[in-house]
Design a protein around this motif. Structure first.
Motif, PDB file in Angstrom:
ATOM      1  N   PRO A  61       0.629  -1.781   0.445  1.00 38.32           N
ATOM      2  CA  PRO A  61       0.392  -0.058   0.028  1.00 38.32           C
ATOM      3  C   PRO A  61       1.099   1.398   0.223  1.00 38.32           C
ATOM      4  O   PRO A  61       2.239   1.461   0.901  1.00 38.32           O
ATOM      5  CB  PRO A  61      -0.996   0.409   0.823  1.00 38.32           C
ATOM      6  CG  PRO A  61      -0.810  -1.907   1.238  1.00 38.32           C
ATOM      7  CD  PRO A  61       0.368  -2.191   1.177  1.00 38.32           C
ATOM      8  N   HIS A  62       0.805   2.204  -1.043  1.00 40.47           N
ATOM      9  CA  HIS A  62       1.183   3.280  -1.223  1.00 40.47           C
ATOM     10  C   HIS A  62       0.574   4.455  -1.547  1.00 40.47           C
ATOM     11  O   HIS A  62      -0.826   3.994  -2.177  1.00 40.47           O
ATOM     12  CB  HIS A  62       2.850   3.508  -1.911  1.00 40.47           C
ATOM     13  CG  HIS A  62       1.710   2.780  -3.403  1.00 40.47           C
ATOM     14  ND1 HIS A  62       1.733   1.514  -3.323  1.00 40.47           N
ATOM     15  CD2 HIS A  62       2.418   3.378  -5.019  1.00 40.47           C
ATOM     16  CE1 HIS A  62       1.721   1.193  -5.370  1.00 40.47           C
ATOM     17  NE2 HIS A  62       1.194   2.296  -5.566  1.00 40.47           N
ATOM     18  N   MET A  63       0.886   5.150  -1.654  1.00 36.85           N
ATOM     19  CA  MET A  63       0.215   6.770  -2.329  1.00 36.85           C
ATOM     20  C   MET A  63       1.141   7.628  -3.504  1.00 36.85           C
ATOM     21  O   MET A  63       1.831   7.530  -3.262  1.00 36.85           O
ATOM     22  CB  MET A  63      -0.428   7.750  -1.317  1.00 36.85           C
ATOM     23  CG  MET A  63      -1.575   6.829   0.354  1.00 36.85           C
ATOM     24  SD  MET A  63      -2.600   8.286   0.626  1.00 36.85           S
ATOM     25  CE  MET A  63      -1.085   9.513   1.847  1.00 36.85           C
ATOM     26  N   ASP A  83      -5.849   0.819   2.630  1.00 37.32           N
ATOM     27  CA  ASP A  83      -4.359   0.923   3.505  1.00 37.32           C
ATOM     28  C   ASP A  83      -3.881  -0.045   3.928  1.00 37.32           C
ATOM     29  O   ASP A  83      -2.451  -0.201   4.269  1.00 37.32           O
ATOM     30  CB  ASP A  83      -4.844   2.082   4.463  1.00 37.32           C
ATOM     31  CG  ASP A  83      -5.374   3.645   4.758  1.00 37.32           C
ATOM     32  OD1 ASP A  83      -5.490   3.860   3.328  1.00 37.32           O
ATOM     33  OD2 ASP A  83      -5.620   4.019   5.654  1.00 37.32           O
ATOM     34  N   ARG A  84      -4.226  -1.234   3.943  1.00 39.02           N
ATOM     35  CA  ARG A  84      -3.273  -2.784   4.188  1.00 39.02           C
ATOM     36  C   ARG A  84      -3.790  -3.905   2.523  1.00 39.02           C
ATOM     37  O   ARG A  84      -5.080  -3.607   2.298  1.00 39.02           O
ATOM     38  CB  ARG A  84      -4.573  -3.258   4.758  1.00 39.02           C
ATOM     39  CG  ARG A  84      -4.536  -2.261   6.779  1.00 39.02           C
ATOM     40  CD  ARG A  84      -5.427  -3.030   7.636  1.00 39.02           C
ATOM     41  NE  ARG A  84      -3.880  -4.523   8.111  1.00 39.02           N
ATOM     42  CZ  ARG A  84      -4.682  -5.022   8.649  1.00 39.02           C
ATOM     43  NH1 ARG A  84      -5.837  -5.381   9.018  1.00 39.02           N
ATOM     44  NH2 ARG A  84      -3.319  -6.625   9.244  1.00 39.02           N
ATOM     45  N   SER A 106      -4.830   5.349  -1.602  1.00 37.27           N
ATOM     46  CA  SER A 106      -4.127   4.850  -0.799  1.00 37.27           C
ATOM     47  C   SER A 106      -4.547   2.914  -1.417  1.00 37.27           C
ATOM     48  O   SER A 106      -5.707   3.207  -2.320  1.00 37.27           O
ATOM     49  CB  SER A 106      -4.520   3.774   0.192  1.00 37.27           C
ATOM     50  OG  SER A 106      -4.106   5.204   1.486  1.00 37.27           O
ATOM     51  N   TYR A 130       5.460   5.186   1.198  1.00 44.20           N
ATOM     52  CA  TYR A 130       4.256   3.430   0.918  1.00 44.20           C
ATOM     53  C   TYR A 130       3.400   4.030   2.523  1.00 44.20           C
ATOM     54  O   TYR A 130       4.172   4.994   3.675  1.00 44.20           O
ATOM     55  CB  TYR A 130       5.327   2.395   1.480  1.00 44.20           C
ATOM     56  CG  TYR A 130       5.831   2.169   0.128  1.00 44.20           C
ATOM     57  CD1 TYR A 130       5.724   0.920  -0.056  1.00 44.20           C
ATOM     58  CD2 TYR A 130       6.975   2.451  -0.586  1.00 44.20           C
ATOM     59  CE1 TYR A 130       6.045   0.463  -1.603  1.00 44.20           C
ATOM     60  CE2 TYR A 130       7.210   1.913  -1.573  1.00 44.20           C
ATOM     61  CZ  TYR A 130       6.383   0.647  -2.414  1.00 44.20           C
ATOM     62  OH  TYR A 130       7.139   0.121  -3.069  1.00 44.20           O
ATOM     63  N   LEU A 131       2.482   3.136   3.012  1.00 42.98           N
ATOM     64  CA  LEU A 131       1.997   3.854   4.178  1.00 42.98           C
ATOM     65  C   LEU A 131       2.425   3.295   5.435  1.00 42.98           C
ATOM     66  O   LEU A 131       2.879   3.550   6.885  1.00 42.98           O
ATOM     67  CB  LEU A 131       0.822   3.075   4.187  1.00 42.98           C
ATOM     68  CG  LEU A 131      -0.149   4.295   3.663  1.00 42.98           C
ATOM     69  CD1 LEU A 131      -0.117   4.602   1.997  1.00 42.98           C
ATOM     70  CD2 LEU A 131      -1.526   3.819   3.522  1.00 42.98           C
ATOM     71  N   ASP A 132       3.968   2.031   5.030  1.00 40.91           N
ATOM     72  CA  ASP A 132       4.405   1.159   6.161  1.00 40.91           C
ATOM     73  C   ASP A 132       5.879   1.947   5.418  1.00 40.91           C
ATOM     74  O   ASP A 132       5.803   0.836   4.607  1.00 40.91           O
ATOM     75  CB  ASP A 132       4.078   0.160   6.200  1.00 40.91           C
ATOM     76  CG  ASP A 132       4.380  -1.135   7.604  1.00 40.91           C
ATOM     77  OD1 ASP A 132       5.916  -0.056   8.259  1.00 40.91           O
ATOM     78  OD2 ASP A 132       4.411  -1.540   7.585  1.00 40.91           O
TER      79      ASP A 132
END
Length: 141
Positions: A61-63, A83-84, A106, A130-132
């Motif tokens: 997950p990314h934006m 988001d996952r 996302s 990346y979200l994480d």
């Protein structure tokens, strides 16, 4: 009134498949390749890139801050929103499909059924977050 040309668009030219230069991109997993087709993605202004992901590859997950238009060139492009990463929530897009992805949405990709190539049209600069942060290949090098 004369309108100024965009970068690399002042003269007629073409890009043939055999002329495409596939390169690693630090924000992608090592096997994924990116090719700049038109423009300068790191600068303000329009650009066109292609992304090639081998079978099995996952982009977690990314934006992107910029709005993007994806065109599936070959293979099947699997994309999911959220988001996952959830393999059950990806949607399959065959060659010729066009996907409009608003900026700051996302999402995640999966080369679930084999290699795919997408073409991305957007207005730069290109961004990818990346979200994480532990999913970001730039932080693992």
């Amino acid at each position: 009134m004369t309108r100024p040309h965009q970068p690399d668009q002042a003269v007629f030219r073409s890009v043939l498949p055999e002329d495409i230069e596939w390169q690693p991109f630090p924000a992608f997993p090592p096997a994924v390749r990116l090719a700049v087709i038109v423009g300068h993605p790191s600068e303000p202004g329009p650009y066109v890139i292609r992304v090639k992901a081998p079978g099995g590859t996952k982009l977690m997950p990314h934006m992107h801050p910029e709005d993007r238009i994806y065109t599936v060139m070959s293979g099947v492009f699997y994309i999911g929103l959220g988001d996952r990463f959830d393999g059950d929530k990806v949607q399959a897009f065959p060659p010729g499909s066009v996907i409009v992805l608003p900026g700051n949405t996302s999402h995640f990709h999966w080369a679930k059924s084999g290699e795919y190539v997408t073409q991305v049209t957007a207005i730069g600069p290109l961004g990818l977050e990346y979200l994480d942060p532990t999913d970001d290949p730039r932080k693992r090098r």
